[in-house]
Design an enzyme around this catalytic site. Sequence first.
Site, PDB file in Angstrom:
ATOM      1  N   GLY A 226       0.812  -1.218   0.000  1.00  0.00           N
ATOM      2  CA  GLY A 226       0.000   0.000   0.000  1.00  0.00           C
ATOM      3  C   GLY A 226       0.841   1.261   0.000  1.00  0.00           C
ATOM      4  CB  CYS A 227       3.675   2.337   2.091  1.00  0.00           C
ATOM      5  SG  CYS A 227       2.775   2.266   3.656  1.00  0.00           S
TER       6      CYS A 227
END
Length: 151
Positions: free
Chosen positions: A45-46
């Site tokens: 996600g990051c």
Amino acid sequence: MGLKVGENIPQFSLEDQEGNIFDISAIKGKKPIVIFFYPKDNTPGCTKEACAFRDSYEDFTDLGAEVIGISSDSSSTHKRFGARYNLPFTLLSDPDGKVRKQFRVKGHLLNLLPGRETYVVNKEGKVVMVYNNMNASNHMEKALDALKGMK
């Protein structure tokens, strides 16, 4: 809930991915700023979020804005993360969560995960947009829309 629209961002200094001290006062009050807090370098996600900011980085700079990512990772981890994904913006290391606390970014899952929150700050240093969502997908778009709305 983190800082609210209309509040001034706090004064802070953190180490960047090059090991230099970055002081927000160098740009606060001079140009718009996008600050995104994210949980951890090199996680799916990051990485997606950071790459979205990278892919639209020119749109942010065309609007005169500075983009800054902040997580608790070390500056050396940030350096590798930035190099691996060709990230053109500043990554700041907040190992003890001091700046995260100043911005009142809340954790998720009983505080086991650091929160994901994006701020758009106007030239005067006031928050004009806050977006708090663990889904990494919309942070860049929300920030870019808020910047365009300031023009």
